[in-house]
Design a protein around this motif. Structure first.
Motif, PDB file in Angstrom:
ATOM      1  N   ALA A  25      78.197  54.352  26.764  1.00 28.69           N
ATOM      2  CA  ALA A  25      78.160  52.875  27.613  1.00 28.69           C
ATOM      3  C   ALA A  25      77.698  53.275  29.041  1.00 28.69           C
ATOM      4  CB  ALA A  25      79.603  52.246  27.272  1.00 28.69           C
ATOM      5  N   LEU A  26      77.811  54.491  29.590  1.00 26.07           N
ATOM      6  CA  LEU A  26      77.392  54.451  30.864  1.00 26.07           C
ATOM      7  C   LEU A  26      76.067  54.108  31.490  1.00 26.07           C
ATOM      8  CD1 LEU A  26      78.898  58.135  31.635  1.00 26.07           C
ATOM      9  CD2 LEU A  26      79.659  56.100  32.774  1.00 26.07           C
ATOM     10  N   THR A  27      75.860  53.631  32.569  1.00 31.52           N
ATOM     11  CA  THR A  27      74.666  53.194  33.107  1.00 31.52           C
ATOM     12  C   THR A  27      74.366  53.990  34.243  1.00 31.52           C
ATOM     13  OG1 THR A  27      75.495  51.495  34.447  1.00 31.52           O
ATOM     14  CG2 THR A  27      74.558  50.948  32.249  1.00 31.52           C
ATOM     15  N   GLY A  28      73.228  54.412  34.549  1.00 29.48           N
ATOM     16  CA  GLY A  28      72.939  55.292  35.811  1.00 29.48           C
ATOM     17  C   GLY A  28      71.326  55.409  35.986  1.00 29.48           C
ATOM     18  N   GLU A  29      70.955  56.406  37.015  1.00 30.22           N
ATOM     19  CA  GLU A  29      69.509  56.587  37.261  1.00 30.22           C
ATOM     20  C   GLU A  29      68.942  57.535  35.914  1.00 30.22           C
ATOM     21  OE1 GLU A  29      66.725  58.809  40.368  1.00 30.22           O
ATOM     22  OE2 GLU A  29      69.003  58.636  40.890  1.00 30.22           O
ATOM     23  N   ARG A  30      67.976  56.862  35.317  1.00 28.19           N
ATOM     24  CA  ARG A  30      67.388  57.691  34.393  1.00 28.19           C
ATOM     25  C   ARG A  30      66.626  58.848  35.122  1.00 28.19           C
ATOM     26  NH1 ARG A  30      64.542  54.260  29.949  1.00 28.19           N
ATOM     27  NH2 ARG A  30      66.878  54.343  29.009  1.00 28.19           N
ATOM     28  N   VAL A  31      66.605  59.935  34.374  1.00 25.75           N
ATOM     29  CA  VAL A  31      65.908  61.021  35.087  1.00 25.75           C
ATOM     30  C   VAL A  31      64.915  61.562  34.089  1.00 25.75           C
ATOM     31  CG1 VAL A  31      66.177  63.438  35.550  1.00 25.75           C
ATOM     32  CG2 VAL A  31      67.889  61.998  36.388  1.00 25.75           C
ATOM     33  N   GLN A  33      63.346  61.309  29.433  1.00 21.23           N
ATOM     34  CA  GLN A  33      63.719  60.590  28.417  1.00 21.23           C
ATOM     35  C   GLN A  33      62.834  61.162  27.238  1.00 21.23           C
ATOM     36  OE1 GLN A  33      63.238  56.309  27.961  1.00 21.23           O
ATOM     37  NE2 GLN A  33      64.650  55.970  26.330  1.00 21.23           N
ATOM     38  N   ASP A  34      63.089  61.255  26.047  1.00 20.10           N
ATOM     39  CA  ASP A  34      62.129  61.727  24.940  1.00 20.10           C
ATOM     40  C   ASP A  34      62.482  61.133  23.700  1.00 20.10           C
ATOM     41  OD1 ASP A  34      64.182  63.312  23.853  1.00 20.10           O
ATOM     42  OD2 ASP A  34      63.690  64.922  25.175  1.00 20.10           O
ATOM     43  N   PRO A  35      62.021  61.506  22.509  1.00 23.68           N
ATOM     44  CA  PRO A  35      62.377  60.496  21.331  1.00 23.68           C
ATOM     45  C   PRO A  35      63.963  61.096  20.849  1.00 23.68           C
ATOM     46  CG  PRO A  35      60.189  61.310  21.067  1.00 23.68           C
ATOM     47  CD  PRO A  35      60.700  61.959  22.495  1.00 23.68           C
ATOM     48  N   LEU A  36      64.469  62.272  21.191  1.00 25.44           N
ATOM     49  CA  LEU A  36      65.652  62.856  20.855  1.00 25.44           C
ATOM     50  C   LEU A  36      66.851  62.489  21.712  1.00 25.44           C
ATOM     51  CD1 LEU A  36      64.670  66.377  19.464  1.00 25.44           C
ATOM     52  CD2 LEU A  36      65.344  64.417  18.158  1.00 25.44           C
ATOM     53  N   SER A  37      66.547  62.279  23.126  1.00 26.39           N
ATOM     54  CA  SER A  37      67.518  62.373  24.134  1.00 26.39           C
ATOM     55  C   SER A  37      67.186  61.557  25.246  1.00 26.39           C
ATOM     56  CB  SER A  37      67.936  63.532  24.429  1.00 26.39           C
ATOM     57  OG  SER A  37      66.669  64.466  25.192  1.00 26.39           O
ATOM     58  N   GLU A  38      68.084  61.295  26.214  1.00 22.62           N
ATOM     59  CA  GLU A  38      67.834  60.810  27.448  1.00 22.62           C
ATOM     60  C   GLU A  38      68.699  61.478  28.509  1.00 22.62           C
ATOM     61  OE1 GLU A  38      68.397  56.846  28.279  1.00 22.62           O
ATOM     62  OE2 GLU A  38      70.425  56.876  27.702  1.00 22.62           O
ATOM     63  N   VAL A  39      68.413  61.597  29.922  1.00 16.92           N
ATOM     64  CA  VAL A  39      69.233  62.460  30.890  1.00 16.92           C
ATOM     65  C   VAL A  39      69.257  61.185  31.869  1.00 16.92           C
ATOM     66  CG1 VAL A  39      69.653  63.936  32.553  1.00 16.92           C
ATOM     67  CG2 VAL A  39      68.556  64.506  30.428  1.00 16.92           C
ATOM     68  N   ILE A  40      70.580  60.684  32.104  1.00 16.26           N
ATOM     69  CA  ILE A  40      70.788  59.855  33.472  1.00 16.26           C
ATOM     70  C   ILE A  40      71.752  60.822  34.380  1.00 16.26           C
ATOM     71  CG2 ILE A  40      70.661  57.781  32.074  1.00 16.26           C
ATOM     72  CD1 ILE A  40      73.844  57.547  32.111  1.00 16.26           C
ATOM     73  N   ARG A  41      71.540  60.160  35.686  1.00 15.12           N
ATOM     74  CA  ARG A  41      72.458  60.692  36.489  1.00 15.12           C
ATOM     75  C   ARG A  41      73.388  59.594  37.309  1.00 15.12           C
ATOM     76  NH1 ARG A  41      68.416  63.572  40.221  1.00 15.12           N
ATOM     77  NH2 ARG A  41      67.747  61.555  40.545  1.00 15.12           N
ATOM     78  N   VAL A  42      74.497  60.110  37.126  1.00 17.41           N
ATOM     79  CA  VAL A  42      75.626  59.049  37.758  1.00 17.41           C
ATOM     80  C   VAL A  42      76.397  59.642  38.961  1.00 17.41           C
ATOM     81  CG1 VAL A  42      75.804  57.743  35.557  1.00 17.41           C
ATOM     82  CG2 VAL A  42      77.274  59.905  36.236  1.00 17.41           C
ATOM     83  N   GLU A  43      77.093  59.058  39.805  1.00 15.19           N
ATOM     84  CA  GLU A  43      77.729  59.499  40.760  1.00 15.19           C
ATOM     85  C   GLU A  43      79.134  58.904  40.904  1.00 15.19           C
ATOM     86  OE1 GLU A  43      77.751  59.332  45.724  1.00 15.19           O
ATOM     87  OE2 GLU A  43      75.759  59.561  44.651  1.00 15.19           O
ATOM     88  N   ARG A  44      80.120  59.937  40.836  1.00 16.07           N
ATOM     89  CA  ARG A  44      81.485  59.504  40.945  1.00 16.07           C
ATOM     90  C   ARG A  44      82.029  60.204  42.081  1.00 16.07           C
ATOM     91  NH1 ARG A  44      79.212  56.399  38.126  1.00 16.07           N
ATOM     92  NH2 ARG A  44      80.138  55.551  36.050  1.00 16.07           N
ATOM     93  N   ASP A  45      82.781  59.599  43.122  1.00 16.40           N
ATOM     94  CA  ASP A  45      83.634  60.218  44.214  1.00 16.40           C
ATOM     95  C   ASP A  45      82.529  60.942  45.137  1.00 16.40           C
ATOM     96  OD1 ASP A  45      85.833  58.734  43.469  1.00 16.40           O
ATOM     97  OD2 ASP A  45      86.395  60.430  42.185  1.00 16.40           O
ATOM     98  N   GLY A  46      81.357  60.846  45.321  1.00 17.01           N
ATOM     99  CA  GLY A  46      80.708  61.402  45.904  1.00 17.01           C
ATOM    100  C   GLY A  46      79.915  62.725  45.256  1.00 17.01           C
TER     101      GLY A  46
END
Length: 244
Positions: A25-31, A33-46
């Motif tokens: 359910a997380l949203t973040g900056e997409r780094v 993406q391919d047919p199998l997976s995606e990578v997003i970057r999120v920031e918490r407490d710096g």
């Protein structure tokens, strides 16, 4: 049925990282993406984290049998930790199965602050690649890490410059290893050649011949080439012939 592990050191992040459902359910900056997976970057407490979410088990037969790609990735990073090979810290991981088959999975790693990948340095002709001392220090670490894997009959299978990170103190880190595996006999030797050829694919355009040779000698821990070394080097140089 879902299995999920959150490192206790990050328990305060359990609202976001505490379950597979929360992670998807997380949203973040997409780094990527391919047919199998995606990578997003999120920031918490710096602090920034990379969240890799898989919706496919893998390509080919891996879609139906064997380890799902996400499981192979976290297990391989744990092997690197055990072997003393610097890598990205694992924060959380797990997967979900439905009717015995793979449904989805995820891996969260903490960002290695202030690091850059070697491919990015090559793309911008970074001056560090012209610094013989810098190259020597990074080359030695890479030779040690590669030898450590291969001595255990393990091949990375994607040992490219983009998967090698370096920080301002010249410390090297290996990341992204979902297709690494243990091999034996001629299959192992073929994979070792592939790993070394992947490294040299960029090195031959960025480094001097003497620097590339020094890396190989560091890797084999010898001061000169043997007949077997010369044969292997020919295989390394020929590996991508006609495929570049």
């Amino acid at each position: 049925m879902a299995g999920w592990v959150l490192d206790p050191a990050y328990s305060k992040l359990s609202p976001d990282f505490g379950s597979l459902g929360a992670v998807f359910a997380l949203t973040g900056e997409r780094v990527t993406q391919d047919p199998l997976s995606e990578v997003i970057r999120v920031e918490r407490d710096g602090v920034r984290y990379y969240v890799k979410r898989y919706t496919g088990a893998g390509k080919g037969l891996r879609r139906y049998v064997g380890r799902p790609r996400v499981k192979a990735e976290w297990q391989n990073l744990k092997l690197f930790e055990r072997w003393g090979i610097p890598t990205a810290p694992i924060v959380a991981y797990g997967l979900e199965r439905r009717f015995g088959g793979f449904a989805r999975g995820a891996l969260i790693t903490r960002e290695l602050a202030w690091t850059e990948d070697l491919a990015a340095l090559a793309n911008v002709h970074d001056q560090r690649l012209r610094d013989s001392g810098w190259v020597r220090d990074v080359s030695r670490q890479l030779a040690d890490a590669t030898r450590s894997m291969h001595a255990r009959r393990f091949a990375h299978n994607d040992l490219k410059w983009r998967n090698l990170l370096v920080d301002p103190q010249r410390n090297l880190f290996l990341i992204d290893c979902p297709t690494g595996a243990f091999w034996w006999g001629p299959f192992l030797q073929r994979r070792i050649i592939k790993d070394l050829a992947c490294l040299d694919k960029v090195a031959k355009y960025q480094l001097r011949r003497t620097q590339r040779m020094r890396f190989y000698l560091q890797y084999v821990q010898r001061g000169h080439l043997t007949r077997e070394d010369k044969s292997r080097i020919r295989q390394i140089l020929d590996f991508f012939q006609g495929r570049e």
